[in-house]
Design a protein around this motif. Structure first.
Motif, PDB file in Angstrom:
ATOM      1  N   ILE A 170      12.119  -5.860  -8.875  1.00  0.00           N
ATOM      2  CA  ILE A 170      10.932  -5.102  -9.000  1.00  0.00           C
ATOM      3  C   ILE A 170      10.671  -4.805 -10.387  1.00  0.00           C
ATOM      4  CG2 ILE A 170       9.865  -2.782  -8.198  1.00  0.00           C
ATOM      5  CD1 ILE A 170      11.882  -3.174  -5.822  1.00  0.00           C
ATOM      6  N   PRO A 171       9.688  -4.718 -11.103  1.00  0.00           N
ATOM      7  CA  PRO A 171       9.387  -4.336 -12.502  1.00  0.00           C
ATOM      8  C   PRO A 171       9.551  -2.988 -12.671  1.00  0.00           C
ATOM      9  CG  PRO A 171       7.625  -5.939 -11.567  1.00  0.00           C
ATOM     10  CD  PRO A 171       8.512  -5.584 -10.352  1.00  0.00           C
ATOM     11  N   ARG A 172       9.826  -2.339 -13.596  1.00  0.00           N
ATOM     12  CA  ARG A 172       9.856  -0.852 -14.086  1.00  0.00           C
ATOM     13  C   ARG A 172       8.435  -0.380 -13.680  1.00  0.00           C
ATOM     14  NH1 ARG A 172      13.363   0.911 -19.129  1.00  0.00           N
ATOM     15  NH2 ARG A 172      15.136  -0.147 -18.056  1.00  0.00           N
ATOM     16  N   ASN A 173       8.213   0.929 -13.584  1.00  0.00           N
ATOM     17  CA  ASN A 173       7.274   1.603 -13.242  1.00  0.00           C
ATOM     18  C   ASN A 173       6.107   0.907 -12.204  1.00  0.00           C
ATOM     19  OD1 ASN A 173       7.830   3.586 -15.405  1.00  0.00           O
ATOM     20  ND2 ASN A 173       7.194   1.844 -16.879  1.00  0.00           N
ATOM     21  N   THR A 174       6.791   0.372 -11.156  1.00  0.00           N
ATOM     22  CA  THR A 174       6.018  -0.269  -9.827  1.00  0.00           C
ATOM     23  C   THR A 174       6.093   0.658  -9.143  1.00  0.00           C
ATOM     24  OG1 THR A 174       6.458  -2.628 -10.606  1.00  0.00           O
ATOM     25  CG2 THR A 174       5.788  -2.087  -8.328  1.00  0.00           C
ATOM     26  N   TYR A 175       5.049   1.238  -8.568  1.00  0.00           N
ATOM     27  CA  TYR A 175       4.893   2.155  -7.242  1.00  0.00           C
ATOM     28  C   TYR A 175       4.944   1.490  -6.091  1.00  0.00           C
ATOM     29  CZ  TYR A 175       3.208   6.119  -4.751  1.00  0.00           C
ATOM     30  OH  TYR A 175       3.131   7.218  -3.828  1.00  0.00           O
ATOM     31  N   ALA A 176       4.203   0.363  -5.848  1.00  0.00           N
ATOM     32  CA  ALA A 176       4.010  -0.123  -4.595  1.00  0.00           C
ATOM     33  C   ALA A 176       3.997  -1.720  -4.799  1.00  0.00           C
ATOM     34  CB  ALA A 176       3.106   0.294  -3.726  1.00  0.00           C
ATOM     35  N   VAL A 177       4.039  -2.497  -3.882  1.00  0.00           N
ATOM     36  CA  VAL A 177       3.829  -3.850  -3.795  1.00  0.00           C
ATOM     37  C   VAL A 177       2.699  -4.364  -2.920  1.00  0.00           C
ATOM     38  CG1 VAL A 177       4.920  -6.473  -3.811  1.00  0.00           C
ATOM     39  CG2 VAL A 177       6.007  -4.230  -4.966  1.00  0.00           C
ATOM     40  N   GLU A 178       1.723  -5.173  -3.285  1.00  0.00           N
ATOM     41  CA  GLU A 178       0.878  -5.885  -2.185  1.00  0.00           C
ATOM     42  C   GLU A 178       1.190  -7.185  -2.018  1.00  0.00           C
ATOM     43  OE1 GLU A 178      -3.590  -6.110  -1.271  1.00  0.00           O
ATOM     44  OE2 GLU A 178      -3.344  -6.812  -3.080  1.00  0.00           O
ATOM     45  N   PHE A 179       1.732  -7.554  -0.653  1.00  0.00           N
ATOM     46  CA  PHE A 179       2.343  -8.606  -0.147  1.00  0.00           C
ATOM     47  C   PHE A 179       0.916  -9.343   0.490  1.00  0.00           C
ATOM     48  CE2 PHE A 179       5.658  -6.104  -0.056  1.00  0.00           C
ATOM     49  CZ  PHE A 179       6.688  -6.711  -0.773  1.00  0.00           C
TER      50      PHE A 179
ATOM     51  N   TYR B 295      -2.613 -12.705   5.654  1.00  0.00           N
ATOM     52  CA  TYR B 295      -1.920 -11.302   6.014  1.00  0.00           C
ATOM     53  C   TYR B 295      -1.716 -10.729   4.698  1.00  0.00           C
ATOM     54  CZ  TYR B 295      -1.418 -13.641  10.399  1.00  0.00           C
ATOM     55  OH  TYR B 295      -1.865 -14.263  11.777  1.00  0.00           O
ATOM     56  N   LYS B 296      -2.003  -9.425   4.771  1.00  0.00           N
ATOM     57  CA  LYS B 296      -1.540  -8.689   3.551  1.00  0.00           C
ATOM     58  C   LYS B 296      -1.043  -7.310   3.851  1.00  0.00           C
ATOM     59  CE  LYS B 296      -5.360 -10.168   0.263  1.00  0.00           C
ATOM     60  NZ  LYS B 296      -6.241  -9.639  -0.527  1.00  0.00           N
ATOM     61  N   LYS B 297      -0.093  -6.691   3.142  1.00  0.00           N
ATOM     62  CA  LYS B 297       0.279  -5.259   3.215  1.00  0.00           C
ATOM     63  C   LYS B 297       0.676  -4.816   1.755  1.00  0.00           C
ATOM     64  CE  LYS B 297       3.321  -3.130   6.564  1.00  0.00           C
ATOM     65  NZ  LYS B 297       4.001  -3.070   7.741  1.00  0.00           N
ATOM     66  N   ALA B 298       0.265  -3.617   1.680  1.00  0.00           N
ATOM     67  CA  ALA B 298       0.430  -2.757   0.443  1.00  0.00           C
ATOM     68  C   ALA B 298       1.677  -1.811   0.900  1.00  0.00           C
ATOM     69  CB  ALA B 298      -0.421  -2.087  -0.387  1.00  0.00           C
ATOM     70  N   VAL B 299       2.713  -2.045   0.316  1.00  0.00           N
ATOM     71  CA  VAL B 299       4.264  -1.003   0.614  1.00  0.00           C
ATOM     72  C   VAL B 299       4.681  -0.452  -0.548  1.00  0.00           C
ATOM     73  CG1 VAL B 299       6.453  -1.483   1.666  1.00  0.00           C
ATOM     74  CG2 VAL B 299       4.845  -2.778   2.272  1.00  0.00           C
ATOM     75  N   LYS B 300       4.789   0.997  -0.330  1.00  0.00           N
ATOM     76  CA  LYS B 300       5.376   1.939  -1.496  1.00  0.00           C
ATOM     77  C   LYS B 300       6.980   1.501  -1.611  1.00  0.00           C
ATOM     78  CE  LYS B 300       6.268   6.588  -2.537  1.00  0.00           C
ATOM     79  NZ  LYS B 300       6.210   7.860  -2.040  1.00  0.00           N
ATOM     80  N   ILE B 301       7.513   1.233  -2.656  1.00  0.00           N
ATOM     81  CA  ILE B 301       8.815   0.994  -2.940  1.00  0.00           C
ATOM     82  C   ILE B 301       9.738   2.242  -2.773  1.00  0.00           C
ATOM     83  CG2 ILE B 301      10.368   0.484  -4.853  1.00  0.00           C
ATOM     84  CD1 ILE B 301       8.253  -1.793  -4.638  1.00  0.00           C
ATOM     85  N   PRO B 302      10.396   1.924  -1.794  1.00  0.00           N
ATOM     86  CA  PRO B 302      11.534   3.013  -1.221  1.00  0.00           C
ATOM     87  C   PRO B 302      12.340   3.187  -2.406  1.00  0.00           C
ATOM     88  CG  PRO B 302      11.837   0.959  -0.047  1.00  0.00           C
ATOM     89  CD  PRO B 302      10.765   0.671  -0.939  1.00  0.00           C
ATOM     90  N   ALA B 303      12.814   4.675  -2.504  1.00  0.00           N
ATOM     91  CA  ALA B 303      13.658   5.122  -3.516  1.00  0.00           C
ATOM     92  C   ALA B 303      15.034   4.296  -3.648  1.00  0.00           C
ATOM     93  CB  ALA B 303      14.288   6.355  -3.280  1.00  0.00           C
ATOM     94  N   ASP B 304      15.378   4.104  -4.857  1.00  0.00           N
ATOM     95  CA  ASP B 304      16.714   3.276  -5.151  1.00  0.00           C
ATOM     96  C   ASP B 304      16.502   1.846  -5.162  1.00  0.00           C
ATOM     97  OD1 ASP B 304      18.028   5.539  -5.802  1.00  0.00           O
ATOM     98  OD2 ASP B 304      18.956   5.781  -3.472  1.00  0.00           O
ATOM     99  N   ALA B 305      15.189   1.280  -4.450  1.00  0.00           N
ATOM    100  CA  ALA B 305      15.130  -0.228  -4.365  1.00  0.00           C
ATOM    101  C   ALA B 305      14.788  -0.753  -5.908  1.00  0.00           C
ATOM    102  CB  ALA B 305      13.803  -0.584  -3.499  1.00  0.00           C
ATOM    103  N   GLN B 306      15.941  -1.801  -6.005  1.00  0.00           N
ATOM    104  CA  GLN B 306      15.520  -2.667  -7.257  1.00  0.00           C
ATOM    105  C   GLN B 306      15.128  -4.042  -7.027  1.00  0.00           C
ATOM    106  OE1 GLN B 306      16.598  -1.390 -10.370  1.00  0.00           O
ATOM    107  NE2 GLN B 306      16.745   0.504  -9.063  1.00  0.00           N
TER     108      GLN B 306
END
Length: 185
Positions: free
Chosen positions: A73-82, A132-143
């Motif tokens: 997960i790149p730095r400063n990424t808040y969420a990811v759209e799959f 199929y698409k889904k935007a997901v907020k990055i959980p705390a501590d996820a790398q």
């Protein structure tokens, strides 16, 4: 003049990275390179775009048959759209809801211990190519993110193409969720 040039270069590289697909070989154009697991085959005949798609078959039995890829997960990424294009044939399902054709995004720490997982797609039956698409907020501590494409303890055939994981800023994520919420009302 030099500081302005450097700022412009930095700004352009930031904008370019904002829409970068984190998944390597998500279109399966280079066989199964970058994907772990040996259960998928390349299909030059059933694909959404490009020259190939990936296929997992299971005609008998109810094994977990899947491939996966681990991405940082790149730095400063808040969420990811799959997003992913999937086509299915005769996926039977089973007792559990997850017994289906699936794309799952598993968020892990640096040691690859699971923090959270999100189902992006869960399909049974026979379907034509569907996105199929889904935007997901990055959980705390996820790398890291482990993307899994599978027949989850069921039989049938599932085709995958154009797998993407696009990093989002907080503003981009909120804008997507505002659009999704508005369109559902």
């Amino acid at each position: 003049m030099k500081p302005l040039f450097l700022f412009s270069l930095l700004f352009l590289s930031t904008m370019t990275n904002a829409q970068t697909n984190l998944v390597k070989n998500g279109g399966f154009e280079r066989d199964i390179v970058n994907w772990q697991g040996d259960v998928a085959t390349i299909s030059p005949y059933d694909k959404k775009s490009g020259k190939n798609g990936a296929l997992i078959n299971q005609f008998v039995g109810t094994e977990w048959k899947g491939i996966d890829q681990i991405i940082l997960i790149p730095r400063n990424t808040y969420a990811v759209e799959f997003s992913i294009w999937i086509k299915t044939e005769s996926i039977e399902g089973g007792k559990e809801a997850y017994n289906a054709g699936v794309m799952i995004a598993e968020f892990t720490n640096n040691a690859e211990k699971q923090i959270n997982s999100e189902t992006v797609a869960q399909i049974r039956g026979t379907t034509d190519w569907t996105i199929y698409k889904k935007a997901v907020k990055i959980p705390a501590d996820a790398q890291k993110i482990r993307i899994m494409l599978a027949l989850a303890q069921t039989s049938g055939s599932i085709y995958f193409d154009d797998v993407k994981a696009i990093p989002l800023s907080e503003e981009e994520y909120l804008k997507l969720n505002t659009v999704s919420t508005t369109s559902q009302n």
